[in-house]
Design an enzyme around this catalytic site. Sequence first.
Site, short mmCIF file in Angstrom:
data_model
loop_
_atom_site.label_atom_id
_atom_site.label_comp_id
_atom_site.label_asym_id
_atom_site.label_seq_id
_atom_site.Cartn_x
_atom_site.Cartn_y
_atom_site.Cartn_z
N ASP A 267 16.34 -0.35 17.37
CA ASP A 267 16.60 -1.77 17.59
C ASP A 267 18.06 -2.10 17.32
OD1 ASP A 267 16.42 -1.34 14.86
OD2 ASP A 267 14.63 -2.53 14.57
N HIS B 143 6.23 -5.32 10.16
CA HIS B 143 6.86 -5.01 11.45
C HIS B 143 7.34 -3.57 11.52
CE1 HIS B 143 10.90 -6.65 9.79
NE2 HIS B 143 11.13 -5.39 10.04
N GLU C 136 7.91 -8.23 15.37
CA GLU C 136 7.35 -9.12 14.35
C GLU C 136 5.87 -9.37 14.64
OE1 GLU C 136 9.00 -9.49 11.82
OE2 GLU C 136 10.93 -10.50 12.03
#
Length: 264
Positions: free
Chosen positions: A67, A141, A146
């Site tokens: 990410d 998460h 999320e």
Amino acid sequence: MEVVIAQTPAAVGIIAAEIVTQQLTDRPDAVLGLATGSSPLPLYRELIARHEAGLVSFANVTAFLLDEYVGLPADHPEAYRRFIERELTDHIDLPPQALFGPDGSSDSPNDLQDAGERYEAQIAAAGGIDLQILGLGGDGHIGFNEPTSSLASRTRIKTLTDMTRVDNARFFDDDIDAVPRHVLTQGIGTILDARHLVLIATGESKEDPVARTVEGPITSMVPASSLQLHPHVTVIVDKVAAGSLSNASYYRETYLNRPGWQHH
Ligand code: GLP
């Protein structure tokens, strides 16, 4: 799902490093998925030590980040690419051009959507991820997926919860306003496509999410519980993070009695 309970975070790092080393012995050109956050740091320190001792090489490896924050300048110290360079790849022989991360540099929705699709294509072109390292958020998460993230999601933009922004403020001089609201993250579907998932969690704040991940129902309210759908998962926790696991004695017994032929 294999659950390994180690005494300390350092011991967690050594067990995870053993798995990475084995993967690179089996396939020196493996594709690795790398996580940021503090949980994998003992693993990365151990990998650097093994590399310096000549025990492992990353020269033929390709690596993908999970990410990236949206809107941080590329040279911001907390941009995830900078983080992983500082904590791992600057200290090993992974070629810089073999490190990929989602491109969160634009703030235009179209560019970000393109960046997500491009990232999926890059992972596919590399042949998919062989071994994905994962941390675990306090709200359950993985990556930055999320609660309520689709279990079939692919790389896309997400909005962080307040809890995650508060958790991550420690990396931004405790200034929550400095923590970006948006991120690009591999989706849960992307993560579940990796061939082996290794989730690392240590410390008291992970006690509850670890129990919900391993022993709770599969629900998008705990994105990491989706790992129960994957055929090859190793969860490595320290004894503190294992504190609320109701089957801990079974996991310990299973690990101690592993047949010699069984790899993680
Ligand atoms: C961030 C990262 C996650 C990481 C999580 C836990 O939100 N995007 O990939 O797993 O933090 O971080 P830590 O390991 O520091 O507790």
